[in-house]
Design a protein around this motif. Structure first.
Motif, PDB file in Angstrom:
ATOM      1  N   ILE A  49      -4.671  24.164 -14.044  1.00  0.00           N
ATOM      2  CA  ILE A  49      -3.928  23.641 -12.898  1.00  0.00           C
ATOM      3  C   ILE A  49      -4.167  22.133 -12.826  1.00  0.00           C
ATOM      4  O   ILE A  49      -5.309  21.683 -12.753  1.00  0.00           O
ATOM      5  N   ASN A  50      -3.077  21.359 -12.823  1.00  0.00           N
ATOM      6  CA  ASN A  50      -3.180  19.901 -12.767  1.00  0.00           C
ATOM      7  C   ASN A  50      -2.492  19.361 -11.519  1.00  0.00           C
ATOM      8  O   ASN A  50      -1.426  19.833 -11.126  1.00  0.00           O
ATOM      9  N   SER A  51      -3.122  18.349 -10.910  1.00  0.00           N
ATOM     10  CA  SER A  51      -2.521  17.627  -9.790  1.00  0.00           C
ATOM     11  C   SER A  51      -2.988  16.182  -9.855  1.00  0.00           C
ATOM     12  O   SER A  51      -3.740  15.795 -10.753  1.00  0.00           O
ATOM     13  N   SER A  52      -2.550  15.385  -8.895  1.00  0.00           N
ATOM     14  CA  SER A  52      -2.936  13.974  -8.879  1.00  0.00           C
ATOM     15  C   SER A  52      -4.418  13.792  -8.586  1.00  0.00           C
ATOM     16  O   SER A  52      -5.013  12.776  -8.949  1.00  0.00           O
ATOM     17  N   THR A  53      -5.039  14.775  -7.938  1.00  0.00           N
ATOM     18  CA  THR A  53      -6.440  14.638  -7.546  1.00  0.00           C
ATOM     19  C   THR A  53      -7.413  15.350  -8.472  1.00  0.00           C
ATOM     20  O   THR A  53      -8.579  14.949  -8.581  1.00  0.00           O
ATOM     21  N   GLN A  54      -6.935  16.401  -9.149  1.00  0.00           N
ATOM     22  CA  GLN A  54      -7.860  17.202  -9.942  1.00  0.00           C
ATOM     23  C   GLN A  54      -7.144  17.969 -11.035  1.00  0.00           C
ATOM     24  O   GLN A  54      -5.934  18.190 -10.974  1.00  0.00           O
ATOM     25  N   SER A  55      -7.916  18.365 -12.042  1.00  0.00           N
ATOM     26  CA  SER A  55      -7.453  19.292 -13.074  1.00  0.00           C
ATOM     27  C   SER A  55      -8.491  20.398 -13.169  1.00  0.00           C
ATOM     28  O   SER A  55      -9.689  20.110 -13.295  1.00  0.00           O
ATOM     29  N   VAL A 104       0.838  -1.208   0.000  1.00  0.00           N
ATOM     30  CA  VAL A 104       0.000   0.000   0.000  1.00  0.00           C
ATOM     31  C   VAL A 104       0.868   1.250   0.000  1.00  0.00           C
ATOM     32  O   VAL A 104       1.730   1.424   0.867  1.00  0.00           O
ATOM     33  N   ILE A 105       0.627   2.114  -0.993  1.00  0.00           N
ATOM     34  CA  ILE A 105       1.291   3.407  -1.074  1.00  0.00           C
ATOM     35  C   ILE A 105       0.225   4.493  -0.987  1.00  0.00           C
ATOM     36  O   ILE A 105      -0.712   4.520  -1.790  1.00  0.00           O
ATOM     37  N   VAL A 106       0.351   5.375  -0.007  1.00  0.00           N
ATOM     38  CA  VAL A 106      -0.614   6.453   0.205  1.00  0.00           C
ATOM     39  C   VAL A 106      -0.012   7.755  -0.296  1.00  0.00           C
ATOM     40  O   VAL A 106       1.026   8.208   0.193  1.00  0.00           O
ATOM     41  N   ASN A 107      -0.647   8.351  -1.287  1.00  0.00           N
ATOM     42  CA  ASN A 107      -0.162   9.590  -1.887  1.00  0.00           C
ATOM     43  C   ASN A 107      -0.788  10.801  -1.203  1.00  0.00           C
ATOM     44  O   ASN A 107      -1.979  10.787  -0.873  1.00  0.00           O
ATOM     45  N   GLY A 108       0.013  11.830  -1.004  1.00  0.00           N
ATOM     46  CA  GLY A 108      -0.510  13.063  -0.431  1.00  0.00           C
ATOM     47  C   GLY A 108      -1.424  13.776  -1.405  1.00  0.00           C
ATOM     48  O   GLY A 108      -1.370  13.553  -2.613  1.00  0.00           O
ATOM     49  N   VAL A 109      -2.285  14.637  -0.897  1.00  0.00           N
ATOM     50  CA  VAL A 109      -3.218  15.376  -1.746  1.00  0.00           C
ATOM     51  C   VAL A 109      -2.967  16.867  -1.592  1.00  0.00           C
ATOM     52  O   VAL A 109      -2.710  17.360  -0.496  1.00  0.00           O
ATOM     53  N   PRO A 110      -3.012  17.618  -2.714  1.00  0.00           N
ATOM     54  CA  PRO A 110      -2.715  19.057  -2.662  1.00  0.00           C
ATOM     55  C   PRO A 110      -3.934  19.909  -2.370  1.00  0.00           C
ATOM     56  O   PRO A 110      -3.986  21.064  -2.740  1.00  0.00           O
ATOM     57  N   ILE A 111      -4.935  19.351  -1.726  1.00  0.00           N
ATOM     58  CA  ILE A 111      -6.157  20.102  -1.451  1.00  0.00           C
ATOM     59  C   ILE A 111      -6.538  19.938   0.012  1.00  0.00           C
ATOM     60  O   ILE A 111      -6.068  19.037   0.700  1.00  0.00           O
ATOM     61  N   GLN A 124       4.001  24.135  -5.190  1.00  0.00           N
ATOM     62  CA  GLN A 124       4.713  22.863  -5.086  1.00  0.00           C
ATOM     63  C   GLN A 124       3.778  21.683  -4.838  1.00  0.00           C
ATOM     64  O   GLN A 124       4.166  20.535  -5.034  1.00  0.00           O
ATOM     65  N   THR A 125       2.567  21.961  -4.398  1.00  0.00           N
ATOM     66  CA  THR A 125       1.618  20.877  -4.162  1.00  0.00           C
ATOM     67  C   THR A 125       0.925  20.437  -5.448  1.00  0.00           C
ATOM     68  O   THR A 125       0.168  19.476  -5.445  1.00  0.00           O
ATOM     69  N   PHE A 126       1.193  21.155  -6.551  1.00  0.00           N
ATOM     70  CA  PHE A 126       0.584  20.810  -7.839  1.00  0.00           C
ATOM     71  C   PHE A 126       1.659  20.360  -8.822  1.00  0.00           C
ATOM     72  O   PHE A 126       2.843  20.650  -8.655  1.00  0.00           O
ATOM     73  N   ASP A 127       1.222  19.646  -9.868  1.00  0.00           N
ATOM     74  CA  ASP A 127       2.162  19.112 -10.846  1.00  0.00           C
ATOM     75  C   ASP A 127       2.429  20.076 -11.991  1.00  0.00           C
ATOM     76  O   ASP A 127       3.539  20.132 -12.523  1.00  0.00           O
TER      77      ASP A 127
END
Length: 329
Positions: free
Chosen positions: A288-294, A120-127, A230-233
């Motif tokens: 704005i793009n991130s792992s959780t949303q665009s 299990v790998i838990v990824n941080g969220v930028p929101i 930095q919290t976004f890609d």
């Protein structure tokens, strides 16, 4: 990066060859995830144990008594564990980055077999997140895509106000031209043969469609609403179909400095255009793009001439005409 990924899959393959089954699981902070045992129903003289890091038992079903129990002593984790008494599947509620580890399932009794290890790998969220709910702040007219983090659409279901929603081929959900009716909780459910996942996004409307009006020569400030890029890609600014500025993990770039008048805040990605001209007027598209949303947003900029705003010029013209008409009376 490719070498590390290749090494990981070689390790997983070798592990599978020698008996252990490895199941990679990637989730986001705040998710509730169920690690599937693939047991329909435990029978008499059948049991199982769940371990973390191949050492400590955190949950078990006794093969003799069929009693289930959560053994984990760490209260923070114990209060978030649920063990299905019939199937032995293990649920971790409101998962955190500290929960990134190996979870080993070992069956016992008549069904004793090779271990199954969930990596299990838990990824941080930028929101912003509260009680497992991921908050997404938008403005009227924005479009936002909520990401699942999975590559297939099978087993993916989105609901909003108890209604099923249509998603794209990856399972991601896109909401366009957001208004009051589109704000609220969006519930995601993913069911596969390896895991079940629950996630909730709260889409919050924080303001009207952004518009900026300035007088010629004044500075134009275009805000992203982001505190830390930095919290976004990726972040892009587009004007008249051309990318004028970009920030990504490697740094930032300005492609149209407008003779040095355009600057970008390194921390937030916001733009400042000094000594504005009429050519600066128009629609600025922010992506704005991130792992959780665009997110996609359009900010309309108006630059008025003669130190007055649009509409005022027309009023002045009408006023002059009335004044001249009065002189002729």
């Amino acid at each position: 990066m490719m070498q590390h990924s290749l090494l990981l899959w070689i390790v997983l393959l070798v592990g599978g060859v020698f008996g252990d089954e490895y199941v990679p699981v990637s989730v986001m902070e705040g998710d509730s995830v169920t690690l599937i045992s693939n047991i329909t129903k435990l029978q008499k003289n059948e049991g199982l144990n769940w371990y973390i890091n191949d050492a400590t038992i955190i949950a078990k079903i006794d093969e003799d008594t069929q009693r289930s129990s959560v053994e984990e002593k760490e209260e923070n984790l114990k209060s978030r564990l649920e063990l299905n008494e019939s199937t032995g599947s293990l649920t971790i509620i409101n998962i955190s980055k500290n929960d990134s580890r190996d979870y080993k399932l070992q069956t016992t009794g008549k069904i004793k077999g090779n271990p199954k290890i969930f990596k299990v790998i838990v990824n941080g969220v930028p929101i912003v997140e509260k009680n497992g709910v991921k908050s997404v702040s938008v403005m009227k007219g924005d479009s936002v895509t909520l990401h699942t983090g999975v590559t297939q659409k099978d087993g993916v279901m989105w609901t909003f106000q108890n209604s099923d929603l249509t998603h794209n081929q990856t399972g991601d959900l896109t909401i366009t031209n957001i208004g009051n009716r589109q704000s609220g909780n969006y519930d995601l459910e993913i069911n596969t043969s390896r895991l079940s996942l629950r996630r909730t996004y709260l889409v919050v409307l924080i303001g009207e469609k952004p518009r900026v009006s300035v007088k010629k020569g004044e500075s134009v400030f275009l805000s992203t609403g982001v505190k830390d890029i930095q919290t976004f890609d990726l972040m892009l600014w587009i004007f008249e179909g051309r990318t004028i500025a970009e920030i990504n993990k490697r740094g930032n770039s300005i492609y149209d400095s407008r003779d040095g008048r355009l600057q970008m805040n390194d921390k937030s990605g916001s733009l400042i255009i000094s000594n504005s001209a009429s050519t600066d007027a128009g629609d600025y598209n922010l992506i704005i793009n991130s792992s959780t949303q665009s997110l996609q947003r359009t900010i309309s900029v108006t630059v008025s001439n003669l130190g007055v705003f649009p509409g005022a010029e027309a009023g002045i013209v009408v006023g002059l005409l009335v004044f001249l008409w009065c002189l002729q009376l």
